[in-house]
Every structure is written in structure tokens, then in C-alpha cells.
Design a protein around this motif. Structure first.
Motif, short mmCIF file in Angstrom:
data_model
loop_
_atom_site.label_atom_id
_atom_site.label_comp_id
_atom_site.label_asym_id
_atom_site.label_seq_id
_atom_site.Cartn_x
_atom_site.Cartn_y
_atom_site.Cartn_z
N LEU A 47 56.09 43.65 -13.74
CA LEU A 47 56.75 42.84 -12.73
C LEU A 47 56.55 43.42 -11.34
CD1 LEU A 47 58.51 40.41 -12.06
CD2 LEU A 47 60.52 41.87 -12.42
N ALA A 48 56.68 44.75 -11.22
CA ALA A 48 56.47 45.40 -9.92
C ALA A 48 55.04 45.19 -9.45
CB ALA A 48 56.79 46.89 -10.03
N LEU A 49 54.10 45.33 -10.37
CA LEU A 49 52.69 45.12 -10.04
C LEU A 49 52.44 43.68 -9.60
CD1 LEU A 49 49.74 46.56 -10.42
CD2 LEU A 49 49.64 45.08 -12.43
N ALA A 50 52.95 42.73 -10.39
CA ALA A 50 52.71 41.31 -10.10
C ALA A 50 53.31 40.89 -8.77
CB ALA A 50 53.27 40.45 -11.23
N LEU A 51 54.53 41.31 -8.49
CA LEU A 51 55.19 40.93 -7.24
C LEU A 51 54.46 41.50 -6.03
CD1 LEU A 51 58.96 41.33 -8.22
CD2 LEU A 51 57.75 39.18 -7.77
N THR A 52 54.11 42.79 -6.11
CA THR A 52 53.47 43.44 -4.97
C THR A 52 52.09 42.87 -4.68
OG1 THR A 52 54.66 45.50 -5.47
CG2 THR A 52 52.72 45.66 -4.03
N LEU A 53 51.25 42.76 -5.73
CA LEU A 53 49.89 42.30 -5.51
C LEU A 53 49.81 40.80 -5.25
CD1 LEU A 53 47.79 44.46 -8.00
CD2 LEU A 53 48.35 44.87 -5.60
N THR A 54 50.77 40.03 -5.77
CA THR A 54 50.79 38.60 -5.45
C THR A 54 51.13 38.39 -3.98
OG1 THR A 54 51.41 37.97 -7.70
CG2 THR A 54 51.85 36.37 -5.96
N TRP B 223 59.89 61.53 -10.41
CA TRP B 223 58.67 61.59 -9.62
C TRP B 223 57.68 60.49 -9.98
CZ3 TRP B 223 60.05 64.40 -5.84
CH2 TRP B 223 60.88 65.50 -6.02
N SER B 224 57.77 60.02 -11.22
CA SER B 224 56.84 58.96 -11.64
C SER B 224 57.02 57.70 -10.81
CB SER B 224 57.04 58.64 -13.12
OG SER B 224 58.36 58.17 -13.37
N TYR B 225 58.26 57.44 -10.37
CA TYR B 225 58.50 56.24 -9.55
C TYR B 225 57.77 56.35 -8.21
CZ TYR B 225 62.25 55.59 -12.95
OH TYR B 225 62.97 55.45 -14.11
N LEU B 226 57.81 57.55 -7.62
CA LEU B 226 57.13 57.76 -6.34
C LEU B 226 55.62 57.70 -6.51
CD1 LEU B 226 59.30 60.68 -4.88
CD2 LEU B 226 59.33 58.27 -4.21
N VAL B 227 55.12 58.31 -7.57
CA VAL B 227 53.67 58.31 -7.81
C VAL B 227 53.19 56.89 -8.07
CG1 VAL B 227 51.84 59.07 -9.36
CG2 VAL B 227 53.61 60.68 -8.63
N ASN B 228 53.93 56.15 -8.89
CA ASN B 228 53.54 54.76 -9.18
C ASN B 228 53.57 53.90 -7.92
OD1 ASN B 228 53.14 55.31 -11.87
ND2 ASN B 228 55.07 54.42 -12.57
N ALA B 229 54.58 54.11 -7.09
CA ALA B 229 54.66 53.35 -5.84
C ALA B 229 53.46 53.66 -4.95
CB ALA B 229 55.96 53.66 -5.11
N GLY B 230 53.08 54.94 -4.89
CA GLY B 230 51.92 55.32 -4.10
C GLY B 230 50.64 54.70 -4.64
N LEU B 231 50.48 54.71 -5.97
CA LEU B 231 49.31 54.11 -6.59
C LEU B 231 49.25 52.61 -6.33
CD1 LEU B 231 49.32 55.91 -10.08
CD2 LEU B 231 47.62 56.20 -8.25
N LEU C 193 46.73 34.94 -10.58
CA LEU C 193 46.98 34.34 -11.89
C LEU C 193 46.83 35.35 -13.01
CD1 LEU C 193 45.20 30.87 -11.53
CD2 LEU C 193 47.66 31.32 -11.63
N THR C 194 45.89 36.28 -12.88
CA THR C 194 45.75 37.30 -13.93
C THR C 194 47.00 38.17 -14.04
OG1 THR C 194 44.76 39.02 -12.50
CG2 THR C 194 43.26 37.40 -13.49
N LEU C 195 47.72 38.31 -12.93
CA LEU C 195 48.92 39.15 -12.92
C LEU C 195 50.08 38.53 -13.68
CD1 LEU C 195 48.80 40.07 -9.13
CD2 LEU C 195 48.25 41.62 -11.00
N TRP C 196 50.08 37.20 -13.81
CA TRP C 196 51.23 36.50 -14.38
C TRP C 196 50.95 35.88 -15.74
CZ3 TRP C 196 55.79 37.24 -12.07
CH2 TRP C 196 55.79 37.64 -10.73
N THR C 197 49.77 36.05 -16.29
CA THR C 197 49.43 35.43 -17.57
C THR C 197 49.23 36.48 -18.66
OG1 THR C 197 47.11 35.37 -16.87
CG2 THR C 197 48.42 33.36 -16.54
#
Length: 277
Positions: free
Chosen positions: A222-229, A69-77, A209-213
């Protein structure tokens, strides 16, 4: 001096000094300062949570949802921020924002309300993320200090870009300070100075840039950086469509001479000197 010719510092200082001469109206002033307090407290908490969570590669947070369930919750967040962010910037979203304040004050408080919602979204994302527990890489020794320097530089660029765009709008201060002074918000002119001389979207690029440094890399980061970039590269197209409609030929001239996200160092100075504002 018109608002178009004022520096970001002049605009912000004038707005703050105006609080020393507020027209009477206890209810209006109470609402204004209440919204301002909520906005800036949540804004500070969200930025702090974001800086710390990404510094540790999203490996430390308050979320404790069991798998899978954490994967679904994280994806929603992760998805709730860019989706809601974009919706609220649309004409329909603007009408919704105007309703999230006491009657008669919604339009004036819209920038503050928007900042509150965006800050709550970021706080939820970075405070309630459930870490995977997997760490791929952690910087050590001299590399750690170099990456920390890059991380700090990315945040400083983001602060600078937000200041150039109008700190009073980006922080949510414009709405509540205008209401306290019983006047309509005066928005900054189309930004073309500072980092906006180099690229058209310095806020989005600096945030990317903050996502990748970061000094710690995990599947979560990585999931955060790819999605928000992807959001940082695509979402500004909607913003530019609004600017083109609002500023017309002036924005198109700016668009032709200043690149979207990647600076063009050679010849940029001479072009800027001769191009019309």
C-alpha cells in the motif's frame, strides 16, 4: 523516410542493423558494448525483481533491517527513485549524466547512463526492501487467477506503451548503439500513435496499474502503491512542460485533443481523424 514518419519497429530495426556496419574504433566500440551490457543486465534484473516483489505484495525481499530502522530505510528506498528520476530529467540532471562517461562520449551515452541509474534504483528498492511481515489479504481460487490476469495485462500495457514511446530510448539502447556506430543519437519524434492516441501518459498510467493489480496486499504494498501512483500522476506535468517548450503549438494541439490519464472513449476516434498532428 524521416525519423518522424518511421514506425517504432523501423527505428529499432535500423538501429540494430547499423551494428553490422560499425566504423573502426576499438576503444569506442568497447565502451559502447560495455555500457550496453551493464545497462541491459541491470535493467533485466530490476524488472524481474519488481515483478516478483510486487506479485508477493512486497512481503518477500532480501532486506533484513531491524525495526524501527527498517521504516526509515524503506522510506529512503521508496523516495530515492522518484526524486532522483525527476532530477536527472531536469537540465541540470542532463549535464550530470553527460559527465558519467569517458570524455567525449557522455552526451551520446546519456540515455544509456540514465537507464542504468534508473535500473539500479529500482533494483535497490525491490531487492533490499525490508518486509513488515504483515499480510492483510491474499487472493485465492478464481479471484487469484483473475488478478494475475490483470497483473499480466498491466505489464503488457506498460511494454506496449514503452514500445510506442520508443523502445530504444526506454531501454537505454539508443545511447550505446549510437556510440558503437559513431553517430549522434536520433531521438523518436513526439509520440502520438498507439496508446498515445488514447491518453498522453500511457507509460505512467500502465506502471500505476501494475501497482494495484497484485494478488497479495500488505502495508508495504500500500505504501509503495500510494507513493509511486502519486508520482505517476504528478511527474508527467514536468515532462509535458518540456514537450511544450520543444514542440510548441504541435504539442498544445495534441494536448487539447487527447486526455492526460483517463481515456475518453466516445468521440475519440472522430476527433483524432480530423485533428492535425
Amino acid at each position: 523516410m524521416s525519423n518522424a514518419t518511421k514506425t517504432p519497429f523501423d527505428r529499432l530495426l535500423q538501429l540494430i542493423l547499423g551494428l553490422l556496419h560499425m566504423p573502426p574504433g576499438r576503444w569506442r566500440i568497447a565502451i559502447a558494448f560495455g555500457y550496453g551490457l551493464i545497462c541491459h543486465v541491470i535493467f533485466a534484473l530490476a524488472v524481474g525483481a519488481m515483478i516478483l516483489a510486487m506479485f508477493f505484495g512486497m512481503s518477500q525481499s532480501l532486506g533484513a533491517v531491524p525495526r524501527p530502522w527498517s521504516y526509515l530505510v524503506n522510506a529512503g528506498l521508496l523516495l530515492q527513485f522518484p526524486l532522483t528520476h525527476s532530477i536527472l530529467l531536469s537540465p541540470r540532471g542532463s549535464r550530470w549524466l553527460n559527465r558519467l562517461a569517458p570524455s567525449g562520449y557522455g552526451r551520446t551515452l546519456s540515455t544509456t547512463t540514465y537507464a542504468i541509474i534508473a535500473s539500479v534504483q529500482l533494483l535497490l528498492l525491490f531487492a533490499l526492501w525490508t518486509p513488515s511481515g504483515v499480510i492483510w489479504w491474499r487472493a485465492e481460487g478464481a479471484v487469484f487467477y483473475v488478478i494475475c490476469g490483470l497483473y499480466l495485462a498491466s505489464w503488457l500495457l506498460l511494454i506496449k506503451a514503452s514500445y510506442d514511446a520508443g523502445a530504444e530510448v526506454q531501454s537505454g539502447a539508443l545511447g550505446w548503439m549510437s556510440l558503437a556506430q559513431d553517430k549522434a543519437p536520433v531521438f523518436p519524434d513526439m509520440p502520438t500513435a498507439g496508446l498515445f492516441r488514447i491518453i498522453r501518459q500511457p507509460i505512467y498510467v500502465s506502471f500505476a496499474l501494475t501497482l494495484w493489480t497484485v494478488p497479495v496486499w500488505t502495508p508495504d504494498q500500500l505504501a509503495l502503491a500510494l507513493t509511486l501512483t502519486a508520482y505517476c500522476l504528478g511527474a508527467p506535468r514536468l515532462k509535458e512542460a518540456r514537450f511544450a517548450k520543444r514542440y510548441g503549438a504541435r504539442f498544445h494541439a495534441y494536448q487539447r485533443r487527447v486526455p492526460y490519464a483517463v481515456p475518453q472513449i466516445k468521440g475519440s476516434k472522430s476527433h483524432d481523424q480530423h485533428a492535425p498532428e
